[in-house]
Design a protein around this motif. Structure first.
Motif, PDB file in Angstrom:
ATOM      1  N   PRO A 179       0.828  -1.213   0.000  1.00  0.00           N
ATOM      2  CA  PRO A 179       0.000   0.000   0.000  1.00  0.00           C
ATOM      3  C   PRO A 179       0.859   1.259   0.000  1.00  0.00           C
ATOM      4  N   GLY A 180       0.337   2.325  -0.569  1.00  0.00           N
ATOM      5  CA  GLY A 180       1.059   3.603  -0.591  1.00  0.00           C
ATOM      6  C   GLY A 180       1.163   4.177   0.813  1.00  0.00           C
ATOM      7  N   GLY A 181       1.830   5.295   0.918  1.00  0.00           N
ATOM      8  CA  GLY A 181       2.041   5.863   2.250  1.00  0.00           C
ATOM      9  C   GLY A 181       1.749   7.349   2.295  1.00  0.00           C
ATOM     10  N   VAL A 182       1.906   7.905   3.468  1.00  0.00           N
ATOM     11  CA  VAL A 182       1.671   9.340   3.643  1.00  0.00           C
ATOM     12  C   VAL A 182       2.813   9.926   4.474  1.00  0.00           C
ATOM     13  N   ASP A 183       3.168  11.149   4.139  1.00  0.00           N
ATOM     14  CA  ASP A 183       4.211  11.844   4.889  1.00  0.00           C
ATOM     15  C   ASP A 183       3.558  12.447   6.142  1.00  0.00           C
ATOM     16  N   VAL A 184       3.663  11.709   7.254  1.00  0.00           N
ATOM     17  CA  VAL A 184       2.970  12.165   8.474  1.00  0.00           C
ATOM     18  C   VAL A 184       3.654  13.384   9.103  1.00  0.00           C
ATOM     19  N   ASN A 185       4.882  13.669   8.663  1.00  0.00           N
ATOM     20  CA  ASN A 185       5.522  14.887   9.176  1.00  0.00           C
ATOM     21  C   ASN A 185       4.897  16.135   8.556  1.00  0.00           C
ATOM     22  N   LEU A 186       4.387  15.985   7.336  1.00  0.00           N
ATOM     23  CA  LEU A 186       3.709  17.115   6.684  1.00  0.00           C
ATOM     24  C   LEU A 186       2.212  17.077   6.960  1.00  0.00           C
ATOM     25  N   PHE A 187       1.625  15.884   6.777  1.00  0.00           N
ATOM     26  CA  PHE A 187       0.171  15.786   6.906  1.00  0.00           C
ATOM     27  C   PHE A 187      -0.211  15.402   8.336  1.00  0.00           C
ATOM     28  N   HIS A 188      -0.462  16.430   9.143  1.00  0.00           N
ATOM     29  CA  HIS A 188      -0.984  16.208  10.495  1.00  0.00           C
ATOM     30  C   HIS A 188      -1.975  17.331  10.795  1.00  0.00           C
ATOM     31  N   PRO A 189      -2.863  17.119  11.759  1.00  0.00           N
ATOM     32  CA  PRO A 189      -3.945  18.099  11.971  1.00  0.00           C
ATOM     33  C   PRO A 189      -3.415  19.473  12.384  1.00  0.00           C
ATOM     34  N   ARG A 190      -3.992  20.508  11.785  1.00  0.00           N
ATOM     35  CA  ARG A 190      -3.745  21.898  12.197  1.00  0.00           C
ATOM     36  C   ARG A 190      -5.021  22.387  12.888  1.00  0.00           C
ATOM     37  N   SER A 191      -4.931  23.491  13.604  1.00  0.00           N
ATOM     38  CA  SER A 191      -6.129  24.033  14.264  1.00  0.00           C
ATOM     39  C   SER A 191      -7.165  24.403  13.201  1.00  0.00           C
ATOM     40  N   LYS A 192      -8.388  23.889  13.383  1.00  0.00           N
ATOM     41  CA  LYS A 192      -9.443  24.151  12.391  1.00  0.00           C
ATOM     42  C   LYS A 192      -9.716  25.646  12.274  1.00  0.00           C
ATOM     43  N   ASP A 193      -9.780  26.329  13.434  1.00  0.00           N
ATOM     44  CA  ASP A 193     -10.073  27.774  13.403  1.00  0.00           C
ATOM     45  C   ASP A 193      -8.996  28.523  12.640  1.00  0.00           C
ATOM     46  N   GLU A 194      -7.748  28.177  12.970  1.00  0.00           N
ATOM     47  CA  GLU A 194      -6.631  28.869  12.309  1.00  0.00           C
ATOM     48  C   GLU A 194      -6.657  28.589  10.798  1.00  0.00           C
ATOM     49  N   ALA A 195      -6.924  27.318  10.448  1.00  0.00           N
ATOM     50  CA  ALA A 195      -6.933  26.925   9.039  1.00  0.00           C
ATOM     51  C   ALA A 195      -8.027  27.685   8.287  1.00  0.00           C
ATOM     52  N   ARG A 196      -9.189  27.786   8.914  1.00  0.00           N
ATOM     53  CA  ARG A 196     -10.319  28.467   8.246  1.00  0.00           C
ATOM     54  C   ARG A 196     -10.066  29.958   8.105  1.00  0.00           C
ATOM     55  N   THR A 197      -9.481  30.543   9.118  1.00  0.00           N
ATOM     56  CA  THR A 197      -9.192  31.976   9.042  1.00  0.00           C
ATOM     57  C   THR A 197      -8.174  32.215   7.944  1.00  0.00           C
ATOM     58  N   LYS A 198      -7.147  31.395   7.933  1.00  0.00           N
ATOM     59  CA  LYS A 198      -6.085  31.512   6.932  1.00  0.00           C
ATOM     60  C   LYS A 198      -6.658  31.441   5.504  1.00  0.00           C
ATOM     61  N   LEU A 199      -7.641  30.552   5.313  1.00  0.00           N
ATOM     62  CA  LEU A 199      -8.171  30.328   3.959  1.00  0.00           C
ATOM     63  C   LEU A 199      -9.459  31.108   3.697  1.00  0.00           C
ATOM     64  N   GLY A 200      -9.879  31.918   4.648  1.00  0.00           N
ATOM     65  CA  GLY A 200     -11.112  32.699   4.459  1.00  0.00           C
ATOM     66  C   GLY A 200     -12.335  31.806   4.346  1.00  0.00           C
ATOM     67  N   LEU A 201     -12.410  30.782   5.206  1.00  0.00           N
ATOM     68  CA  LEU A 201     -13.528  29.836   5.103  1.00  0.00           C
ATOM     69  C   LEU A 201     -14.374  29.813   6.373  1.00  0.00           C
TER      70      LEU A 201
END
Ligand code: UDP
Length: 394
Positions: A179-201
């Motif tokens: 099976p393929g893999g994922v770079d867990v050092n890059l792909f990990h949860p960020r704060s939802k509020d911060e992410a939404r503010t950053k992206l205007g969502l």
């Protein structure tokens, strides 16, 4: 190393880069040969410890994917000259995609080394998933030759081993499932509020789609199912990927959004660098992967690693990633209503979403690239230690 999400650069590019870099870190020297498709590409690109990307001249850089087959002999000759000049000796050849299969066969035969092939997608499987997919007629035939001539074939999921046996006559012993893999050092949860503010969502429920703009990805189903939602006025559909100026699919999707009265609910982001994607996955309430076919589906795994549940079609490798009712939902029909029903449930229940997101995150932790690289090292080692019988050139 190309701009991911545009044209043909997607999962396979990420896969080859991650594998090469992962092996490089383990002390395995890896050279990746790829056709020069941009005249500004440097000849040799350093991909990190032990891994190089070498751009080989073969036909005009702007040649389309459908034209590349005719330049394969030039590609092979130029790889051989480069290798002879450097006096490099490789222990093994791993080819990716049907076009590289015959290259792998020729090089492995010339150097008397084992050859592993990974198809990533297969013509017959694509054809069955959605008629009208345009592949050169010789593709299936070449895939058959590669299946017969290689020492091993690697697939990402066991369903592909069955396809290879049934449609291509591959002996199951030859096929390894990694099976393929994922770079867990890059792909990990960020704060939802911060992410939404950053992206205007802020203020809306967010449905996310990530990937190349290919009709096989079924993004039209995302739009059509979002349009059925009762609370659609408070939903944003964010589409990441595609070249908004050049991909015909971008225009088709934008016309569809208009026709559904969803234009103000849909955001076309275009291709986003992978480093920024964790913010999108973290901002989203869910990722939708309504593909007609998906051999693995890296984006589903990336979203899961960011703690985001996934609503996906029950096709290809997706069922081995998304656990129905645990880390998201699997939908067996390619029509908007059943997808809309699942979206409705998930968007309406915060606790359910959080629980599924958590479960998704935990599942993804067991699928880091490091473990994938180890499995490849074992497979390669096993093939290298076998005596390689001289092969006939194709
Ligand atoms: N991707 C990206 N930026 C984009 C769109 C996609 O970096 O704008 C990356 C994404 O992170 C994933 C890959 O492209 O790693 C797509 O892989 P997937 O297996 O989902 O689809 P494929 O391209 O193989 O059909």
């Amino acid at each position: 190393m190309a701009r991911l999400g545009e044209r043909d650069a997607g999962g396979m590019s990420v896969y080859i880069r991650s594998l090469a870099q992962g092996l490089g870190k383990q002390g395995v020297q890896v050279d990746v040969f790829s056709r020069r498709h941009d005249s500004t590409d440097p000849f040799i690109v350093d991909m990190g410890k032990g891994a190089r990307l070498i751009h080989v001249e073969a036909g005009p850089p702007e040649a389309q994917k459908t034209e590349i087959a005719e330049y394969l002999p030039t590609f092979i000759e130029n790889v051989k000259s480069f290798v002879a000049e450097e006096s490099t000796e490789y222990d093994l050849v791993h080819s990716h995609y049907w076009l590289s299969g015959p290259v792998g066969i020729d090089l492995a035969e010339t150097w008397s080394k084992p050859h592993v092939a990974t198809f990533h997608t297969l013509a017959e499987v694509k054809r069955q998933a959605r008629s009208g997919v345009e592949d050169p007629i010789e593709r299936s035939e070449i895939e058959r030759i590669v299946v017969a001539e290689t020492d091993a074939i690697v697939v990402s999921d066991s369903h592909e081993r069955e396809f290879l046996a049934r449609l291509y006559g591959a002996s199951p012993q030859k096929v390894a499932v990694v099976p393929g893999g994922v770079d867990v050092n890059l792909f990990h949860p960020r704060s939802k509020d911060e992410a939404r503010t950053k992206l205007g969502l802020n203020g809306d429920k967010v449905i996310l789609c990530v990937g190349r703009f290919d009709p096989l990805k079924g993004v039209d189903l995302t739009l059509a199912s979002a349009a059925l939602l009762e609370d659609r006025e408070h939903v944003k559909v964010v589409l990441v990927g595609g070249d908004l100026e050049k991909d015909p699919e971008a225009q088709r999707l934008s016309d569809l959004a208009d026709a559904l009265g969803m234009s103000d609910r849909v955001r076309f982001e275009g291709a986003v660098p992978q480093d920024d994607l964790p913010w999108y996955y973290s901002a989203a309430d869910l990722l939708m992967v309504p593909s007609y076919y998906e051999s693995f589906g890296l984006v589903a795994l990336e979203a899961m690693a960011c703690g985001t549940p996934v609503v996906a079609s029950r096709v290809g490798g997706l069922p081995s990633l998304v656990k129905d009712g645990e880390t998201g939902y699997l939908v067996p029909w390619h029509c908007p209503e059943p997808f809309a029903e699942r979206l409705e449930v998930l968007l309406a229940h915060d606790d359910l979403r959080n629980n599924m997101g958590q479960a998704a995150y935990h599942q993804a932790q067991g699928m880091a690239w490091e473990a994938v690289v180890q499995r490849f090292e074992t497979l390669y080692q096993d093939l290298i230690s076998r005596e390689v019988a001289p092969k006939e050139a194709v």
